[in-house]
Design an enzyme around this catalytic site. Structure first.
Site, short mmCIF file in Angstrom:
data_model
loop_
_atom_site.label_atom_id
_atom_site.label_comp_id
_atom_site.label_asym_id
_atom_site.label_seq_id
_atom_site.Cartn_x
_atom_site.Cartn_y
_atom_site.Cartn_z
N ARG A 1 0.82 -1.30 0.00
CA ARG A 1 0.07 0.18 0.12
C ARG A 1 1.01 1.39 -0.19
O ARG A 1 2.12 1.01 -0.06
CB ARG A 1 -0.86 -0.08 1.27
CG ARG A 1 -1.65 -1.39 1.47
CD ARG A 1 -2.84 -1.29 0.37
NE ARG A 1 -3.80 -2.39 0.83
CZ ARG A 1 -4.84 -2.29 1.60
NH1 ARG A 1 -5.13 -1.26 2.38
NH2 ARG A 1 -5.63 -3.30 1.77
N LYS B 1 -3.04 -7.54 2.46
CA LYS B 1 -2.69 -6.24 2.26
C LYS B 1 -1.13 -6.12 2.82
O LYS B 1 -0.60 -7.25 3.88
CB LYS B 1 -3.29 -5.18 2.97
CG LYS B 1 -3.52 -5.51 4.63
CD LYS B 1 -4.25 -4.61 5.29
CE LYS B 1 -5.66 -4.41 4.91
NZ LYS B 1 -6.51 -3.52 5.83
N CYS C 1 -17.97 3.25 6.26
CA CYS C 1 -17.31 1.97 6.49
C CYS C 1 -18.34 0.81 6.87
O CYS C 1 -19.06 0.57 8.04
CB CYS C 1 -16.20 1.92 7.54
SG CYS C 1 -15.30 0.70 7.83
N CYS D 1 -7.56 0.91 11.98
CA CYS D 1 -7.35 1.98 11.33
C CYS D 1 -6.76 3.22 11.63
O CYS D 1 -6.24 3.94 11.02
CB CYS D 1 -8.59 2.05 10.14
SG CYS D 1 -9.30 0.88 9.42
N CYS E 1 -11.14 6.77 13.05
CA CYS E 1 -11.10 6.48 11.78
C CYS E 1 -12.37 6.88 11.09
O CYS E 1 -13.21 7.38 12.03
CB CYS E 1 -11.07 4.78 11.75
SG CYS E 1 -12.55 4.16 12.58
N LYS F 1 2.27 -3.26 4.12
CA LYS F 1 2.50 -2.10 4.61
C LYS F 1 3.92 -1.67 5.03
O LYS F 1 4.67 -2.46 5.70
CB LYS F 1 1.48 -1.61 5.59
CG LYS F 1 0.18 -1.67 5.35
CD LYS F 1 -0.88 -1.14 6.32
CE LYS F 1 -2.38 -1.36 5.77
NZ LYS F 1 -3.32 -0.83 6.84
N CYS G 1 -14.28 -0.21 14.93
CA CYS G 1 -14.14 -1.83 15.13
C CYS G 1 -12.78 -1.94 15.32
O CYS G 1 -12.09 -1.10 15.38
CB CYS G 1 -14.68 -2.12 13.98
SG CYS G 1 -13.35 -2.53 12.53
FE1 SRM Z 1 -8.01 0.41 7.42
C1 SRM Z 1 -10.30 -1.81 6.38
C2 SRM Z 1 -10.31 3.07 6.20
C3 SRM Z 1 -5.60 2.72 7.74
C4 SRM Z 1 -6.36 -1.70 9.23
N1 SRM Z 1 -9.97 0.54 6.50
C5 SRM Z 1 -10.61 -0.53 6.10
C6 SRM Z 1 -11.75 0.01 5.28
C7 SRM Z 1 -11.52 -0.13 3.89
C8 SRM Z 1 -13.09 -0.98 5.44
C9 SRM Z 1 -13.31 -2.27 4.69
O1 SRM Z 1 -12.60 -3.18 4.54
O2 SRM Z 1 -14.46 -2.27 4.22
C10 SRM Z 1 -12.05 1.31 5.87
C11 SRM Z 1 -12.71 2.28 4.58
C12 SRM Z 1 -13.57 3.21 5.42
C13 SRM Z 1 -13.93 4.31 4.66
O3 SRM Z 1 -15.21 4.35 4.46
O4 SRM Z 1 -13.19 5.09 4.20
C14 SRM Z 1 -10.79 1.49 6.30
N2 SRM Z 1 -7.85 2.35 7.09
C15 SRM Z 1 -8.87 3.38 6.91
C16 SRM Z 1 -8.64 4.73 6.79
C17 SRM Z 1 -9.25 5.45 5.58
C18 SRM Z 1 -8.76 5.20 8.24
C19 SRM Z 1 -8.74 6.58 8.16
O5 SRM Z 1 -9.73 7.16 8.90
O6 SRM Z 1 -7.63 7.39 8.01
C20 SRM Z 1 -7.09 4.48 6.69
C21 SRM Z 1 -6.60 4.34 5.38
C22 SRM Z 1 -5.03 4.15 5.05
C23 SRM Z 1 -4.67 4.49 3.86
O7 SRM Z 1 -4.74 5.65 3.49
O8 SRM Z 1 -4.15 3.38 3.20
C24 SRM Z 1 -6.79 3.05 7.06
N3 SRM Z 1 -6.45 0.36 8.30
C25 SRM Z 1 -5.48 1.63 8.50
C26 SRM Z 1 -4.50 1.45 9.39
C27 SRM Z 1 -3.39 2.35 9.83
C28 SRM Z 1 -2.09 2.12 9.17
O9 SRM Z 1 -2.06 1.58 8.20
O10 SRM Z 1 -1.24 2.81 9.64
C29 SRM Z 1 -4.76 -0.10 10.05
C30 SRM Z 1 -3.73 -0.81 11.29
C31 SRM Z 1 -2.52 -1.14 10.57
C32 SRM Z 1 -2.72 -2.70 9.89
O11 SRM Z 1 -3.00 -2.67 8.71
O12 SRM Z 1 -2.82 -3.52 10.55
C33 SRM Z 1 -5.70 -0.45 9.01
N4 SRM Z 1 -8.27 -1.46 7.76
C34 SRM Z 1 -7.54 -2.18 8.49
C35 SRM Z 1 -7.92 -3.54 8.57
C36 SRM Z 1 -7.37 -4.65 9.41
C37 SRM Z 1 -6.45 -5.54 8.65
C38 SRM Z 1 -6.03 -6.74 9.57
O13 SRM Z 1 -4.74 -7.03 9.30
O14 SRM Z 1 -6.78 -7.28 10.12
C39 SRM Z 1 -9.18 -3.56 7.80
C40 SRM Z 1 -10.16 -4.90 7.21
C41 SRM Z 1 -9.38 -5.86 6.49
O15 SRM Z 1 -8.41 -5.71 5.81
O16 SRM Z 1 -9.93 -6.89 6.44
C42 SRM Z 1 -9.15 -2.57 7.31
FE1 SF4 Z 2 -13.92 0.84 9.37
FE2 SF4 Z 2 -13.02 -0.48 11.39
FE3 SF4 Z 2 -11.33 0.84 9.93
FE4 SF4 Z 2 -12.87 2.25 11.36
S1 SF4 Z 2 -11.29 0.72 12.14
S2 SF4 Z 2 -12.47 2.52 9.25
S3 SF4 Z 2 -14.71 0.86 11.77
S4 SF4 Z 2 -12.58 -0.97 9.28
#
Ligand code: SRM
Ligand code: SF4
Length: 568
Positions: free
Chosen positions: A146, A211, A439, A482, A433, A213, A478
Site C-alpha cells: 500500500r 495487504k 465503512c 485503522c 477512523c 504496508k 471496530c
Molecule cells: Fe483500514 C479496512 C479505512 C488505515 C487496518 N480500512 C478498512 C476499510 C477499507 C473498510 C473495509 O474493509 O470495508 C475502511 C474504509 C472506510 C471508509 O469508509 O473510508 C478503512 N484504514 C482506513 C483509513 C481511511 C482510516 C482513516 O480514517 O484514516 C486509513 C486509510 C489508510 C490508507 O490511506 O491507506 C486506514 N487500516 C489503516 C491502518 C493504519 C495504518 O495502516 O497505519 C490499519 C492498521 C494497521 C494494519 O494494517 O494492521 C488498518 N483496515 C485495517 C483492517 C485490518 C487489517 C488486518 O490485518 O486485520 C481492515 C479490514 C481488512 O483488511 O479486512 C481495514
Molecule cells: Fe472501518 Fe473499523 Fe477501519 Fe474504523 S477501524 S475505518 S470502523 S474498518
C-alpha cells in the site's frame, strides 16, 4: 471455477486467480447501468485499483423498507507516497471531491487522500481526473504493498529528503505491473492504448495473501508509526549523513473480537541495512510473505502471523538466504513522539512550514469553519507542497516568506487557525477512523463522534491542568485498527452502537501496545473511568512521564511486551 484450484484457498484467492491480473469483469460491471453495484467478484478486484464499494449506512434500513437496493457508492484512495502533494494536485483533489464525491476530502492515517460517495458511473472520470495531475490509485487497497509512508519532518533537511526519495522508490518498485488499471480506467481517453502486461515479477498472478504496508521514519519523530507496518524502516543518520536503516518486520494492528488468535503486533527489529540495499530487502521480505503467507484464512494471513507461525529466527534465516548476505546488527536510535508538532517553523533556507490541525482528517466547509475553501484559496498561490501526515493532519510546506501572512490571514478569516490555547493537546493529537456512515465494518461511530466526546473530556483535562499534556487518544469503530488505537495511550474501540472497549498503556512514541482496561463503556462510562486516572496523573506523574507510562507504572494495566501477550 477451475477444478485444479486447491479447495482450501480462500474465496478471494479464487477471484484473484480467475481475474487475469486484476481485470475480472470490471469493464462489464461498469457498463451495467441497472445497478449501482459491481459484480460480486469485482468488489474484491476493485480494491487493487484503489476503490471500495460501499453503501450509505445511514440510509440502508430506510432503503430496504422502500425495497430499493442500498445506495451504492465508492470510496477511492489516491496514493501519495510520503504524503507529499503539489498545490496543483491539491486543487485537483478539491475539485474532484465536489464534482464526483461528497464534497469532502479525507486525509487518512497513511498519508493518502480518500474521496467518498463516488457513484459507479463517475469512477472513470474521477480516476482520469487525478491521473491528469500524475496521481493514481493503483494499490491504494488490495493484497499488495500500500501507500509507502514517510515521516513528514517539517524542518527540511538533506537527510529527510533522501528518506522521502527512498519512500517513492520503494513505492514504485512494489507497484503492480499489470496494465489492467490503465486499460480499464484510462485507455481511450487520456492514455495511449497499451499492450497488455501479464507478468508480475514480484507478486505473481495471485499477488500477496493479504495487504502489505511499509513506513519509513527519521528519528526522533515516529509520526508514521513504523512499528505497526509489515516493514518499518528507521533511518540512521550520523553527522548529517544517511547511513542506512534499521529494518523491522511483522507489524500490524487488526484483530477480531472473540478470536484471540488474532492480535495487534508491533514489528521486530532484525538488523541494519545500508540505504542502497533497502529496496532489495523490502522485495525479498515481500516474496517470503508471498510464498509463506496463509492463503486459506484471511484473518491469519498478514506477515505478523507468518512470522509468529515459523518463528522470527527462521524468517530471518530465509531472508538472509534469499538476499545472499546477512543484515548487520541494528544501530542505536531514539524515538520521542509519534504525534505532529503543530504551528509555524522556519527552515534554514528561509522557507516556512505550517503544521495544521485537521479534525478527523476531514477537509470540509461548515458554518464558522471553512477549511476546504481556505485551502483552495491557498492552493491558488502557494508555491510549496501540501504534505499529508500519518496523523490525518496537513503541513503547508516550503512557504515563501511573502505568502506567510496571507496564509495565516486566510486561515483566520475562515475560522481554521485556532490559537494553541483554544485546543487541548488531547484534541490536537487525537485520531479517529472513518467508521460510519461509509465503512461497512463499523460497529460504532468514530470520526463523527470523537469531537463530542472530546468536548467532555477536555473539561476534565482542563480541570486537572492537563491541557498541555500530550496524551494520545485514538478511536475506531471496530477492532480493525485503522486509527492505530492499540498505539493510543488511550484507545477506544467500537463494540456496538455507543459502546467502546477502553485500552490503556501504550507509550508516546509508538513503541509499546496498550492493553484492554474496560469493556463496553458508554460515554458516561468512559468519562467515569478516565476522570480519576487523569486526576492521579496530574498529581502523581514523574517529570517527563507520559500518560501511558504512568498507567503502567501505577498498575492500571500490565505492559504489553509482544502482540502474543496483548490479550493477557
Ligand atoms: Fe483500514 C479496512 C479505512 C488505515 C487496518 N480500512 C478498512 C476499510 C477499507 C473498510 C473495509 O474493509 O470495508 C475502511 C474504509 C472506510 C471508509 O469508509 O473510508 C478503512 N484504514 C482506513 C483509513 C481511511 C482510516 C482513516 O480514517 O484514516 C486509513 C486509510 C489508510 C490508507 O490511506 O491507506 C486506514 N487500516 C489503516 C491502518 C493504519 C495504518 O495502516 O497505519 C490499519 C492498521 C494497521 C494494519 O494494517 O494492521 C488498518 N483496515 C485495517 C483492517 C485490518 C487489517 C488486518 O490485518 O486485520 C481492515 C479490514 C481488512 O483488511 O479486512 C481495514
Ligand atoms: Fe472501518 Fe473499523 Fe477501519 Fe474504523 S477501524 S475505518 S470502523 S474498518
Amino acid at each position: 471455477m477451475s477444478a485444479t484450484i486447491a479447495p482450501k484457498l480462500s474465496e478471494v484467492e479464487h477471484v484473484k486467480i480467475a481475474s487475469r491480473y486484476l481485470r475480472g469483469t470490471l469493464v462489464d460491471s461498469l457498463a451495467n447501468r441497472l445497478t449501482g453495484a459491481l459484480n460480486p467478484d469485482d468488489t474484491h478486484l476493485i480494491k487493487f485499483h484503489g476503490s471500495y464499494q460501499q453503501t450509505d449506512r445511514d440510509l440502508d434500513s430506510e432503503r430496504k423498507q422502500q425495497k430499493l437496493e442500498p445506495l451504492f457508492s465508492f470510496m477511492i484512495r489516491v496514493r501519495v507516497p510520503g504524503g507529499v502533494a503539489s498545490a496543483r494536485q491539491w486543487q485537483r483533489m478539491d475539485a474532484l471531491a465536489d464534482a464526483y464525491g461528497n464534497g469532502t476530502l479525507k486525509l487518512t492515517t497513511r498519508q493518502t487522500f480518500q474521496l467518498h460517495g463516488v457513484l459507479k458511473r463517475n469512477l472513470p472520470a474521477a480516476i482520469q481526473g487525478f491521473n491528469e495531475v500524475q496521481m493514481d490509485s493503483i494499490a491504494g487497497c488490495g493484497d499488495v504493498n500500500r501507500n509507502v509512508m514517510c515521516n513528514t519532518n517539517p524542518h527540511e533537511s538533506a537527510v529527510h529528503h533522501q528518506v522521502y526519495e527512498l519512500a517513492k522508490t520503494i513505492s514504485a518498485h512494489l507497484t503492480p505491473r499489470t496494465t489492467a488499471y490503465r486499460e480499464i480506467w484510462l485507455d481511450g481517453s487520456l492514455q495511449e492504448t497499451t499492450e497488455a502486461v501479464d507478468d508480475e515479477p514480484i507478486y505473481g498472478h495471485t499477488y500477496l495473501p493479504r495487504k502489505f504496508k511499509i513506513a519509513l521514519a527519521l528519528p526522533p519523530y515516529n509520526d508514521s508509526d513504523i512499528f505497526s507496518n509489515d516493514i518499518g524502516l528507521i533511518a540512521i543518520e550520523e553527522n548529517g549523513q544517511l547511513l542506512g536503516f534499521n529494518v523491522a518486520v511483522g507489524g500490524g494492528l487488526g484483530m477480531t473480537f472473540g478470536l484471540p488468535e488474532t492480535y495487534p503486533r508491533l514489528a521486530d527489529i532484525i538488523g541494519f541495512v545500508p540505504t542502497a540495499e533497502v529496496v532489495e530487502v523490502c522485495e525479498k521480505i515481500v516474496t517470503i510473505q508471498r510464498d509463506w503467507g496463509n492463503r486459506e484464512n484471511r484473518k491469519l494471513s498478514r506477515l505478523k502471523y507468518t512470522i509468529d507461525r515459523v518463528g522470527l529466527p527462521a524468517f530471518v534465516a530465509e531472508l538472509h538466504q534469499r538476499l545472499g548476505y546477512e543484515l548487520t546488527p541494528a544501530r542505536p536510535y531514539q524515538f520521542h513522539s509519534s504525534s505532529d508538532a503543530f504551528g509555524w517553523t522556519e527552515s534554514p533556507g528561509g522557507l516556512a512550514q505550517l503544521v495544521l490541525f485537521v479534525e478527523g482528517g476531514r477537509v470540509l466547509d461548515r458554518p464558522g469553519y471553512r477549511l476546504k475553501s481556505a485551502l483552495r484559496e491557498i492552493s491558488s498561490f502557494h508555491t510549496g507542497e501540501f504534505r499529508l501526515t500519518g496523523n490525518q493532519n496537513l503541513i503547508l510546506a516550503n512557504i515563501e516568506p511573502q505568502y506567510r501572512a496571507r496564509i495565516q490571514a486566510g486561515l483566520e478569516e475562515n475560522g481554521c487557525a485556532p490559537k494553541a490555547e483554544q485546543l487541548t493537546r488531547l484534541r490536537r493529537d487525537a485520531l479517529a477512523c472513518v467508521a460510519l456512515n461509509t465503512c461497512s465494518q463499523a460497529f460504532a461511530e468514530a470520526e463523527r463522534y470523537l469531537p463530542q466526546l472530546l468536548d467532555k473530556l477536555d473539561a476534565v483535562i482542563r480541570a486537572h491542568d492537563l491541557a498541555d499534556a500530550g496524551i494520545l487518544i485514538r478511536m475506531t469503530g471496530c477492532p480493525n485498527g485503522c486509527a492505530r488505537p492499540y498505539l493510543g495511550e488511550i484507545g477506544l474501540v467500537g463494540r456496538a452502537p455507543g459502546r467502546y472497549n477502553l485500552y490503556l498503556g501504550a507509550d508516546h512514541a509508538g513503541e509499546r501496545l496498550n492493553k484492554l482496561y474496560r469493556e463496553m463503556l458508554d460515554e458516561e462510562g468512559i468519562i467515569r473511568e478516565l476522570t480519576p486516572i487523569f486526576a492521579a496523573y496530574a498529581a502523581q506523574r514523574q517529570a517527563q512521564e507520559g500518560f501511558g507510562d504512568f498507567v503502567v507504572r501505577q498498575g492500571y494495566v500490565k505492559a504489553t511486551t509482544h502482540g502474543l501477550n496483548f490479550h493477557e
